[in-house]
Motif scaffolding. Structure first.
Motif, PDB file in Angstrom:
ATOM      1  N   TRP A 140       0.827  -1.199   0.000  1.00  0.00           N
ATOM      2  CA  TRP A 140       0.000   0.000   0.000  1.00  0.00           C
ATOM      3  C   TRP A 140       0.867   1.257   0.000  1.00  0.00           C
ATOM      4  O   TRP A 140       1.860   1.339   0.719  1.00  0.00           O
ATOM      5  CB  TRP A 140      -0.890   0.042   1.245  1.00  0.00           C
ATOM      6  CG  TRP A 140      -1.883  -1.071   1.323  1.00  0.00           C
ATOM      7  CD1 TRP A 140      -1.663  -2.360   1.739  1.00  0.00           C
ATOM      8  CD2 TRP A 140      -3.270  -1.004   0.973  1.00  0.00           C
ATOM      9  NE1 TRP A 140      -2.820  -3.094   1.678  1.00  0.00           N
ATOM     10  CE2 TRP A 140      -3.829  -2.284   1.213  1.00  0.00           C
ATOM     11  CE3 TRP A 140      -4.085   0.021   0.488  1.00  0.00           C
ATOM     12  CZ2 TRP A 140      -5.169  -2.556   0.971  1.00  0.00           C
ATOM     13  CZ3 TRP A 140      -5.424  -0.254   0.257  1.00  0.00           C
ATOM     14  CH2 TRP A 140      -5.957  -1.540   0.497  1.00  0.00           C
ATOM     15  N   VAL A 141       0.478   2.250  -0.788  1.00  0.00           N
ATOM     16  CA  VAL A 141       1.092   3.569  -0.730  1.00  0.00           C
ATOM     17  C   VAL A 141       0.102   4.514  -0.045  1.00  0.00           C
ATOM     18  O   VAL A 141      -1.106   4.430  -0.266  1.00  0.00           O
ATOM     19  CB  VAL A 141       1.461   4.094  -2.132  1.00  0.00           C
ATOM     20  CG1 VAL A 141       0.249   4.199  -3.043  1.00  0.00           C
ATOM     21  CG2 VAL A 141       2.176   5.440  -2.036  1.00  0.00           C
ATOM     22  N   PHE A 142       0.612   5.384   0.798  1.00  0.00           N
ATOM     23  CA  PHE A 142      -0.225   6.333   1.528  1.00  0.00           C
ATOM     24  C   PHE A 142      -0.108   7.686   0.848  1.00  0.00           C
ATOM     25  O   PHE A 142       0.965   8.302   0.843  1.00  0.00           O
ATOM     26  CB  PHE A 142       0.192   6.377   2.998  1.00  0.00           C
ATOM     27  CG  PHE A 142      -0.140   5.103   3.727  1.00  0.00           C
ATOM     28  CD1 PHE A 142      -1.213   5.038   4.607  1.00  0.00           C
ATOM     29  CD2 PHE A 142       0.598   3.944   3.509  1.00  0.00           C
ATOM     30  CE1 PHE A 142      -1.541   3.860   5.253  1.00  0.00           C
ATOM     31  CE2 PHE A 142       0.286   2.753   4.160  1.00  0.00           C
ATOM     32  CZ  PHE A 142      -0.789   2.704   5.029  1.00  0.00           C
ATOM     33  N   MET A 143      -1.201   8.143   0.255  1.00  0.00           N
ATOM     34  CA  MET A 143      -1.220   9.328  -0.584  1.00  0.00           C
ATOM     35  C   MET A 143      -1.861  10.507   0.142  1.00  0.00           C
ATOM     36  O   MET A 143      -2.924  10.372   0.751  1.00  0.00           O
ATOM     37  CB  MET A 143      -2.007   9.068  -1.873  1.00  0.00           C
ATOM     38  CG  MET A 143      -1.461   7.951  -2.751  1.00  0.00           C
ATOM     39  SD  MET A 143       0.223   8.233  -3.338  1.00  0.00           S
ATOM     40  CE  MET A 143       0.087   9.878  -4.052  1.00  0.00           C
ATOM     41  N   SER A 144      -1.214  11.677   0.032  1.00  0.00           N
ATOM     42  CA  SER A 144      -1.782  12.927   0.541  1.00  0.00           C
ATOM     43  C   SER A 144      -2.299  13.725  -0.643  1.00  0.00           C
ATOM     44  O   SER A 144      -1.535  14.046  -1.563  1.00  0.00           O
ATOM     45  CB  SER A 144      -0.722  13.726   1.286  1.00  0.00           C
ATOM     46  OG  SER A 144      -0.217  13.007   2.397  1.00  0.00           O
TER      47      SER A 144
END
Length: 429
Positions: free
Chosen positions: A322-326
């Motif tokens: 998973w990548v955590f995107m802002s």
């Protein structure tokens, strides 16, 4: 002190109630996702957990720029935040949380209650050791060392007279997942800028990369998660940002000459075992999309459509799928049949397998203003917590840090954590 004791009690008691009422974050697909506006919410009190009614996730404000936090910690009135999206904010076992920007030193909070514990004064750049919760890896001046923040003890790995102005990246340096390898940028023997890998366990320095021999001015260099590649970003005179991938021995393997394709991102290992860079593209044919790019050959996979994605973080190294995107800005309307990402002022977790599966984590309510007010979402090693910054809708107002908690209970039965465990102990080749 009375205020701090009250805040701790409020957090402990409130969290039991609010976490019990929270629901696991639901999984959605980008194929049919809709924009979800943030409900009205007053600025949460310091260390007082609240639930985002639309998401069911618990969030806690963990810094208080307007007043001292306790134990000698005082923040600027303008901002008080963690360092950056791709910097690990928590230590390996999540017992400590580090606040750096705007705090009077390195400010260490309890990693679960967020109560202020202690602070240290130290120059240079330090990043958490990914496996040993007691250690940070530090680079400063002419020295590379392992440092224990609690005891303030230091183990010097390299003290050099040949190189000077050593930097960890700078600013975007992370160790390999086993904590053994880093990349250092420095002024070399000939007075020119160089980068080199360093094996901390073997105390072995790898060959120099002469950065002046590649186009542009160096922004930073970093090590890949398994310690096999060196990734350098260069900025050209026209502000085009290009990437260069080297072997650990300093041999140039490939270059990505398109502007920021991708950038503002982070590195991880995908489900196929390949080391990849995940970030936001600023060039055709996937401009302003979230993409991943394989370090060994540059192959690109699109992950999310055109949108306001601002920063990507892969710091959940025990949940690497998973990548955590802002996301910043405002909701975008589809134009000319173009698919757009249905996110604005939001933090999400996005699968990097190209499936479009995602989870909403937080409404940031963050009004664009300056660099310090950017969200910079960064997860804990297991992905159960995410720290992010917000001015809570007040342009130019104080920027606070918040932590959102994520319930992954319905995901922990198999693939995600197993993948992280498999790669975590893999030795660099």
């Amino acid at each position: 002190m009375a205020r701090l004791s009250y805040a701790r009690a409020l957090l402990c008691c409130g969290a039991l109630v609010l976490l019990a009422s929270s629901r696991p974050a639901s999984t959605e697909s980008l194929a049919n996702a809709q924009f979800l506006p943030a409900p009205a919410m007053d600025l949460p009190g310091y260390l007082a957990p609240v639930v985002d009614a639309s998401l069911g996730t618990t969030l806690v404000r963990v810094t208080t720029p307007e007043s001292p936090m306790g134990n000698g910690m005082v923040c600027k009135r303008s901002y008080c935040t963690h360092r950056y999206s791709s910097a690990q904010a928590w230590n390996a076992d999540q017992s400590l949380l580090l606040i750096v920007n705007g705090c009077n030193g390195l400010c260490f909070l309890d990693g679960h209650t967020y109560a202020p514990l202690f602070r240290r004064q130290r120059g240079g750049e330090c990043e958490w050791h990914p496996q040993d919760p007691e250690l940070m890896i530090c680079v400063a001046g002419r020295r590379i060392s392992r440092w224990a923040p609690r005891s303030n003890a230091e183990d010097v790995i390299l003290e050099t007279e040949v190189y000077r102005e050593l930097q960890f990246g700078p600013y975007k340096g992370n160790p390999s997942w086993d904590g053994n390898r880093i990349v250092v940028r420095a002024i070399g023997r000939q007075g020119t800028l160089v980068a080199f890998a360093m094996d901390l366990s073997d105390r072995r320095k790898f060959p120099d990369i002469e950065l002046a021999r590649i186009p542009g001015k160096n922004s930073y260099c970093g090590i890949s998660p398994l310690g096999k590649y060196i990734f350098c970003q260069q900025s050209l005179i026209d502000f085009t940002d290009q990437a260069f991938v080297f072997s650990i021995e300093g041999d140039l393997l490939q270059s990505w000459t398109e502007h920021h394709r991708p950038g503002h991102g982070d590195m991880t290992v995908d489900a196929g075992g390949d080391e990849v860079y995940v970030g936001i593209s600023k060039s055709a044919p996937d401009k302003y999309q979230v993409i991943k790019r394989r370090l060994q050959d540059g192959q690109v996979t699109a992950l999310a459509p055109y949108g306001e994605a601002q920063h990507a973080s892969m710091r959940a190294i025990r949940r690497p799928g998973w990548v955590f995107m802002s996301y910043a800005g405002a909701a975008l309307a589809p134009a000319g049949g173009k698919k757009v990402a249905p996110f604005a002022q939001e933090v999400i977790a996005l699968k990097i397998d190209g499936s479009g599966e995602f989870r909403r984590i937080a409404h940031t309510r963050n009004a664009p203003y300056d660099y310090w007010s950017e969200t910079h979402g960064s997860p804990s090693p297991d992905g159960s917590q995410v720290i992010w910054s917000s001015n809570w809708g007040q342009r130019g107002g104080p920027v606070f840090d918040f932590v959102s908690r994520i319930d992954w209970a319905d995901r922990d039965s198999g693939n995600d954590l197993a993948q992280g465990d498999r790669h975590e102990g893999q030795q660099a080749q």
